[in-house]
Design an enzyme around this catalytic site. Structure first.
Site: not given
Length: 324
Positions: A184, A212, A214-215, A235-236, A238
């Protein structure tokens, strides 16, 4: 008397977002100057795009949107926008969210073929009673309002996907998010009036399962703003950030009096406690408070964020819990 339908409508329809509204007393004594922070090295170009608007006296909301759009347009970026990597079936689906100082927020998920998902998210925020639109509904909304379209994946990205299909690359089984796989971009800005806004935008995990999320498009996970306290972005991986409502956790720790860096550190430590195996699992947070103080922290070394102020345009390596 209201009918049942009318009563429900009156309950669920909030006032639409207006970026010029300022709610006292939050902004009366801020004198820290405008600034922007963004995740990873590509955040420098994003900050510069947003800074042009802050210099013109525009709001933090406009600044983070402009910064996110800059990265969404970067054909060399493989984790955001037009250059993003596809899912397992070859579709590039984009996620984004945006939030302002009045807690107005908008979000899109699994949006395909639209150049600037962050702007669609902002339009949803400002023109509908909803927060999030996803998939076909988000695409229909974007086309109805004449947002720019794009064709994805790019030819060179499609070649990589075709190679992956043949090899069944290990990245689909276990992601490694590091300096070469930036994931992100998250952005936070505070303007001259002290108003804080944030945005996130991503194409997500390369070769993910179709559908899918993510966060990044989830308010409270990838992004959270509370003008009483400050804001944070993540970031990373999610799935790990969602488990602890990561960005909301950072903001709530700042509410308890923690500095931005300390709040990010304690959030990372909480995330680590929720996982038995942290091998290859990078996550990081950056934050800003209402004083204009900034900070960040990551699980592994190698994470940095970009800071832009009137006098600075720098990359900052964050403290971390462990080395790769």
């Amino acid at each position: 008397k209201l009918s049942a339908v009318g009563l429900v409508a009156s309950i669920v329809k909030p006032a639409l977002a207006n970026e010029d509204t300022i709610s006292d007393p939050f902004f009366s004594d801020y004198n820290g100057g405008a600034k922007m922070i963004s995740t990873w090295s590509h955040g420098q170009e994003a900050n510069r795009a947003g800074w042009k608007l802050l210099e013109e006296g525009k709001s933090s909301l406009e600044a983070v949107e402009a910064g996110a759009r800059q990265t969404e347009s970067d054909v060399t970026n493989r984790s955001v926008g037009i250059g993003g990597m596809p899912d397992r079936e070859g579709h590039v689906t984009l996620d984004a969210c945006i939030m302002d100082w009045n807690s107005n927020c908008g979000s899109v998920g699994c949006l395909e073929g639209i150049a600037h998902p962050v702007s669609v998210a902002k339009h949803i925020m400002q023109n509908t009673p909803h927060v999030m639109l996803v998939g076909a509904g988000a695409k229909k909304y974007a086309l109805k309002h004449q947002f720019e379209t794009i064709k994805t994946p790019l030819p060179e990205v499609k070649k990589e996907w075709e190679k992956w299909k043949k090899e069944q690359a290990a990245i689909a089984k276990k992601p490694e998010i590091n300096h070469e796989n930036h994931d992100t971009i998250g952005l936070l800005a505070i303007d001259e009036a002290g108003r804080i806004s944030g945005a996130c935008t991503t194409s997500g995990w390369a070769y993910k399962l179709p559908g899918r999320l993510g966060d990044s498009p989830i308010i409270g996970s990838g992004l959270f703003i509370d003008q009483e306290v400050g804001g944070a972005v993540a970031t990373g991986l999610g799935e790990s950030i969602i488990r602890i409502a990561g960005s909301h956790t950072v903001v709530e720790l700042m509410r308890q009096g923690k500095s931005p860096e300390q709040a990010c550190k304690e959030t990372v430590e909480r995330l680590i406690r929720k996982h038995k195996d942290m091998s290859g699992l990078q996550c990081a947070f950056i934050a800003i408070n209402t004083k204009g103080e900034v900070g960040g922290f990551s699980v592994f070394n190698g994470f940095n964020y970009a800071l832009k102020t009137k006098d600075q345009d720098v990359l900052i390596d964050t403290p971390f819990d462990r080395k790769w």
